[in-house]
Every structure is written in C-alpha cells, then in structure tokens.
Design a protein around this motif. Structure first.
Motif, PDB file in Angstrom:
ATOM      1  N   LYS A 223       0.849  -1.189   0.000  1.00 35.97           N
ATOM      2  CA  LYS A 223       0.000   0.000   0.000  1.00 35.97           C
ATOM      3  C   LYS A 223       0.884   1.238   0.000  1.00 35.97           C
ATOM      4  O   LYS A 223       2.068   1.184   0.352  1.00 35.97           O
ATOM      5  N   ALA A 224       0.314   2.357  -0.414  1.00 36.31           N
ATOM      6  CA  ALA A 224       1.060   3.608  -0.416  1.00 36.31           C
ATOM      7  C   ALA A 224       1.302   4.067   1.013  1.00 36.31           C
ATOM      8  O   ALA A 224       0.400   4.028   1.856  1.00 36.31           O
ATOM      9  N   ASP A 225       2.514   4.482   1.276  1.00 36.93           N
ATOM     10  CA  ASP A 225       2.880   4.976   2.601  1.00 36.93           C
ATOM     11  C   ASP A 225       3.207   6.461   2.585  1.00 36.93           C
ATOM     12  O   ASP A 225       3.046   7.152   3.579  1.00 36.93           O
ATOM     13  N   GLU A 226       3.645   6.955   1.435  1.00 42.13           N
ATOM     14  CA  GLU A 226       3.996   8.371   1.299  1.00 42.13           C
ATOM     15  C   GLU A 226       3.964   8.735  -0.172  1.00 42.13           C
ATOM     16  O   GLU A 226       4.389   7.957  -1.026  1.00 42.13           O
ATOM     17  N   VAL A 227       3.449   9.915  -0.481  1.00 46.47           N
ATOM     18  CA  VAL A 227       3.444  10.431  -1.854  1.00 46.47           C
ATOM     19  C   VAL A 227       4.140  11.779  -1.854  1.00 46.47           C
ATOM     20  O   VAL A 227       3.787  12.675  -1.074  1.00 46.47           O
ATOM     21  N   ARG A 228       5.141  11.908  -2.706  1.00 47.46           N
ATOM     22  CA  ARG A 228       5.864  13.172  -2.839  1.00 47.46           C
ATOM     23  C   ARG A 228       5.698  13.706  -4.257  1.00 47.46           C
ATOM     24  O   ARG A 228       5.711  12.943  -5.227  1.00 47.46           O
ATOM     25  N   LEU A 229       5.585  15.011  -4.386  1.00 46.49           N
ATOM     26  CA  LEU A 229       5.411  15.670  -5.673  1.00 46.49           C
ATOM     27  C   LEU A 229       6.747  16.221  -6.152  1.00 46.49           C
ATOM     28  O   LEU A 229       7.420  16.958  -5.424  1.00 46.49           O
ATOM     29  N   ILE A 230       7.143  15.840  -7.367  1.00 47.89           N
ATOM     30  CA  ILE A 230       8.344  16.403  -7.996  1.00 47.89           C
ATOM     31  C   ILE A 230       7.913  17.675  -8.697  1.00 47.89           C
ATOM     32  O   ILE A 230       7.235  17.639  -9.724  1.00 47.89           O
ATOM     33  N   LEU A 231       8.294  18.822  -8.143  1.00 44.94           N
ATOM     34  CA  LEU A 231       7.737  20.095  -8.589  1.00 44.94           C
ATOM     35  C   LEU A 231       8.780  21.077  -9.094  1.00 44.94           C
ATOM     36  O   LEU A 231       8.624  21.695 -10.138  1.00 44.94           O
ATOM     37  N   ASP A 232       9.877  21.248  -8.323  1.00 43.06           N
ATOM     38  CA  ASP A 232      10.860  22.269  -8.673  1.00 43.06           C
ATOM     39  C   ASP A 232      12.250  21.774  -8.307  1.00 43.06           C
ATOM     40  O   ASP A 232      12.485  20.574  -8.209  1.00 43.06           O
ATOM     41  N   GLU A 233      13.183  22.718  -8.080  1.00 37.31           N
ATOM     42  CA  GLU A 233      14.564  22.324  -7.801  1.00 37.31           C
ATOM     43  C   GLU A 233      14.756  21.772  -6.394  1.00 37.31           C
ATOM     44  O   GLU A 233      15.802  21.204  -6.081  1.00 37.31           O
ATOM     45  N   LYS A 234      13.729  21.894  -5.561  1.00 38.96           N
ATOM     46  CA  LYS A 234      13.838  21.385  -4.197  1.00 38.96           C
ATOM     47  C   LYS A 234      13.567  19.887  -4.155  1.00 38.96           C
ATOM     48  O   LYS A 234      13.004  19.317  -5.087  1.00 38.96           O
ATOM     49  N   GLU A 235      13.985  19.262  -3.054  1.00 37.14           N
ATOM     50  CA  GLU A 235      13.662  17.854  -2.857  1.00 37.14           C
ATOM     51  C   GLU A 235      12.150  17.667  -2.962  1.00 37.14           C
ATOM     52  O   GLU A 235      11.378  18.499  -2.485  1.00 37.14           O
ATOM     53  N   PRO A 236      11.689  16.585  -3.607  1.00 33.64           N
ATOM     54  CA  PRO A 236      10.240  16.343  -3.698  1.00 33.64           C
ATOM     55  C   PRO A 236       9.584  16.378  -2.325  1.00 33.64           C
ATOM     56  O   PRO A 236      10.073  15.772  -1.374  1.00 33.64           O
ATOM     57  N   GLN A 237       8.475  17.094  -2.243  1.00 28.80           N
ATOM     58  CA  GLN A 237       7.819  17.325  -0.962  1.00 28.80           C
ATOM     59  C   GLN A 237       6.592  16.428  -0.782  1.00 28.80           C
ATOM     60  O   GLN A 237       5.856  16.163  -1.742  1.00 28.80           O
ATOM     61  N   PRO A 238       6.353  15.950   0.462  1.00 29.66           N
ATOM     62  CA  PRO A 238       5.161  15.126   0.717  1.00 29.66           C
ATOM     63  C   PRO A 238       3.884  15.914   0.457  1.00 29.66           C
ATOM     64  O   PRO A 238       3.822  17.123   0.723  1.00 29.66           O
ATOM     65  N   ILE A 239       2.876  15.230  -0.074  1.00 29.54           N
ATOM     66  CA  ILE A 239       1.574  15.855  -0.284  1.00 29.54           C
ATOM     67  C   ILE A 239       0.508  14.997   0.388  1.00 29.54           C
ATOM     68  O   ILE A 239       0.719  13.831   0.703  1.00 29.54           O
ATOM     69  N   GLY A 240      -0.655  15.600   0.635  1.00 32.95           N
ATOM     70  CA  GLY A 240      -1.774  14.895   1.244  1.00 32.95           C
ATOM     71  C   GLY A 240      -2.922  14.756   0.268  1.00 32.95           C
ATOM     72  O   GLY A 240      -2.804  15.040  -0.920  1.00 32.95           O
TER      73      GLY A 240
ATOM     74  N   ALA B   4       2.320  16.372 -14.041  1.00 36.94           N
ATOM     75  CA  ALA B   4       2.947  16.299 -12.716  1.00 36.94           C
ATOM     76  C   ALA B   4       3.622  14.937 -12.588  1.00 36.94           C
ATOM     77  O   ALA B   4       3.287  13.987 -13.293  1.00 36.94           O
ATOM     78  N   THR B   5       4.573  14.862 -11.661  1.00 31.00           N
ATOM     79  CA  THR B   5       5.327  13.630 -11.435  1.00 31.00           C
ATOM     80  C   THR B   5       5.364  13.347  -9.944  1.00 31.00           C
ATOM     81  O   THR B   5       5.549  14.273  -9.127  1.00 31.00           O
ATOM     82  N   TYR B   6       5.193  12.076  -9.567  1.00 24.73           N
ATOM     83  CA  TYR B   6       5.079  11.699  -8.168  1.00 24.73           C
ATOM     84  C   TYR B   6       6.039  10.558  -7.843  1.00 24.73           C
ATOM     85  O   TYR B   6       6.280   9.662  -8.653  1.00 24.73           O
ATOM     86  N   ARG B   7       6.536  10.603  -6.627  1.00 19.49           N
ATOM     87  CA  ARG B   7       7.353   9.518  -6.077  1.00 19.49           C
ATOM     88  C   ARG B   7       6.549   8.893  -4.936  1.00 19.49           C
ATOM     89  O   ARG B   7       6.207   9.588  -3.962  1.00 19.49           O
ATOM     90  N   VAL B   8       6.195   7.610  -5.068  1.00 20.15           N
ATOM     91  CA  VAL B   8       5.316   6.961  -4.117  1.00 20.15           C
ATOM     92  C   VAL B   8       6.091   5.874  -3.367  1.00 20.15           C
ATOM     93  O   VAL B   8       6.592   4.918  -3.979  1.00 20.15           O
ATOM     94  N   ARG B   9       6.170   6.011  -2.040  1.00 22.60           N
ATOM     95  CA  ARG B   9       6.807   5.001  -1.206  1.00 22.60           C
ATOM     96  C   ARG B   9       5.749   3.964  -0.805  1.00 22.60           C
ATOM     97  O   ARG B   9       4.644   4.326  -0.412  1.00 22.60           O
ATOM     98  N   LEU B  10       6.105   2.687  -0.940  1.00 23.59           N
ATOM     99  CA  LEU B  10       5.161   1.600  -0.632  1.00 23.59           C
ATOM    100  C   LEU B  10       5.664   0.783   0.559  1.00 23.59           C
ATOM    101  O   LEU B  10       6.871   0.676   0.789  1.00 23.59           O
ATOM    102  N   ARG B  11       4.722   0.226   1.297  1.00 26.25           N
ATOM    103  CA  ARG B  11       5.082  -0.695   2.382  1.00 26.25           C
ATOM    104  C   ARG B  11       4.046  -1.812   2.452  1.00 26.25           C
ATOM    105  O   ARG B  11       2.990  -1.749   1.799  1.00 26.25           O
TER     106      ARG B  11
END
Length: 300
Positions: free
Chosen positions: A255-272, A290-297
């Motif tokens: 299942k998804a544990d964390e979703v981060r948005l790849i938006l700008d030059e900063k590290e991808p930030q968690p979103i809700g 948009a581009t997302y990094r999804v952590r699964l557990r």
C-alpha cells in the motif's frame, strides 16, 4: 586518426581502450552541416561511415561501431541500414535521435526502427536512441512558448513516462539529452531541475525487481514500480491530463505509505489528499502534468 589518438597513443595521445564508436550525429540535419554537405546525406555520410567502420574494425576487431544517429528512424535511417546490408558493412548498433511529446509515439518509433533492422538482416544489431528529451512546442528559442514547454512540469513527467513505456519495447539503450547542456540539462548550474528527480527515482527503481502494475492505468497516466528493502517504490507521471482523481493499482501486498510531488529544484515534498482503497492508490490531481514519487510498504 582521432580514434588512434585516444586508443593507440597517436600524436601524444592516450590508451583508453575505447570499444564503442558512434559515427557522427544527425548527418541528415542540414542546420548542423556546411554548405558543401547540406542535402548530401547519402553521398557524404554513407561513404564516410563505410571508411570509418572498416578502419575501426581493422585496428580494433572487438570494438563496436554504429550509426547513423539520424533525426528519427524514417527514410534516412532506413536507407542507411539498407546501404550497410548491401555493402556488408559492420553495424553493431543502430541509433537515431528522438524529440517527441507523446511517449507512445516515442515507443512506436523504436518498433519501427527494430523492424527496419530485422528486415535488413540485422537481427542481432543493438538499437539505441542516442538523444531524447521532451520536444519543445516550437524550435524557435525566441518564441515565448519555447522555454515553458521545455522546462515546465512536462519535462519530468515526459521523462518518467518514456522510462516507463520503454521497459517493454525493443530498444537496448536510451541516452537522455543532456546532463549539462543549457536549457536541455538535468541541472541549472549546480541546481537540480525537476527532471533530475525523475531520473533519481528511476535510478532507485532499477536496483530492485520490477513489480507488476499497469504501465498506463489511465489516459496520460504512467506508473512503474520496483521492490525496495523496506517495501517498494513507484514512479508516477500524469502528462497533460484533465485532472481529477486517478486510481493507481498497487503491487500485490503493498500500500502507499507516502506520496511526494516532484515540482521544482527542491527535494520532492510530501503531499496529502490521497488514500489507499481496495488495493489502489486514489490520487487527486490537477489539470496538466505532474510527477510523483510513491513510497510503498506492506499492506498488513
């Protein structure tokens, strides 16, 4: 003499044992040619490739040699492959450049190139895309649409989409353009651009076993997942969509544990705003790309 300079020490050169030689870049692109060679792709390039390929094989028999790095696998690419077949020239790899905005068109070009090679008898010849990047809406750098279409959110989303769909296509190598070449770069000076984080996430994915998820779960949506030590990781892209909630099927048992948005030059930030439901990640999106990094557990 250039290969000899780097491989055989000619003219106070080196002994680098380079074993892969690509002959020229976009020889069919008149904007890169002199007046004497413009419009003479076959007359000039074919003769040069034949001479260079034979010389390289004569001095370094185990080295790989290839070309033509044409602008796509169209007529110029096809004529070159037939020329190599007719002249019995070495062609260890065949290459072309590709600047598109549709990942499926990108994939279709790879299938087209592979068929051209196979039909000419080059079934063992490797296929590579020697340059690729999201294509700008216009090639006029003075047009106000140029930079936004090249550096906007489409850039990481397109890169992620291509890296996803090409996992199942007949290509051996993809060379992104570029690490550090002006507006085409992964970096702005020393500062990462958003596309860098798409590639960094993909680099993490490639170390794990690929997990089964639909690569194209909805129109304009792409997903690629792999195992990690603590569960899994998924790279998700939406490319020029209308927005709204998208349902992403998750790998079995995760299942998804964390979703981060790849938006700008900063590290991808968690979103809700997202949630797990029935083995799927329900992800709210806005119109556009948009581009997302999804952590699964583990789901249990």
């Amino acid at each position: 003499q250039i290969p000899r300079h780097y491989n055989s020490g000619w003219a106070n050169g080196f002994h680098w044992d380079i074993d892969r030689f690509s002959v020229w870049e976009e020889p069919d692109n008149d904007r890169l040619l002199t007046d004497a060679t413009k419009g003479n792709f076959e007359k000039c390039y074919f003769r040069m490739y034949a001479s260079v390929a034979r010389l390289i094989k004569s001095e370094w028999p185990s080295a790989q040699v290839g070309g033509p790095n044409t602008m796509g696998p169209g007529g110029a690419f096809s004529r070159f492959v037939r020329f190599c077949a007719n002249e019995k020239l070495p062609l260890d790899f065949a290459a072309y450049t590709c600047y598109e905005r549709d990942p499926w068109q990108f994939a279709a070009r790879a299938r087209q190139a592979r068929k051209i090679l196979d039909d000419a008898g080059f079934k063992k010849t490797e296929l590579e895309v020697s340059e690729w990047h999201v294509g700008p809406l216009t090639w006029d750098s003075m047009d106000p649409r140029y930079l936004p279409s090249l550096l906007g959110p489409e850039s990481p989303a397109y890169a992620a989409a291509v890296l996803t769909v090409m996992q199942d296509e007949p290509v051996d190598h993809l060379f992104f353009y570029a690490a550090h070449v002006g507006n085409w770069s992964l970096f702005d000076g020393m500062k990462p651009r958003p596309v860098y984080y798409a590639f960094r996430t993909f680099a993490e994915l490639r170390h794990g076993e690929r997990l089964e998820v639909p690569a194209n779960p909805a129109k304009g949506v792409y997903a690629l997942a792999a195992k990690t030590e603590d569960g899994g990781l998924m790279l998700v892209a939406q490319l020029e969509t209308k927005g709204g909630e998208i349902a992403l099927e998750l790998p079995a048992g995760l299942k998804a544990d964390e979703v981060r948005l790849i938006l700008d030059e900063k590290e991808p930030q968690p979103i809700g705003g997202w949630r797990n439901e029935g083995g799927k990640l329900l992800l709210p999106t806005v119109a556009g790309s948009a581009t997302y990094r999804v952590r699964l557990r583990a789901a249990n």
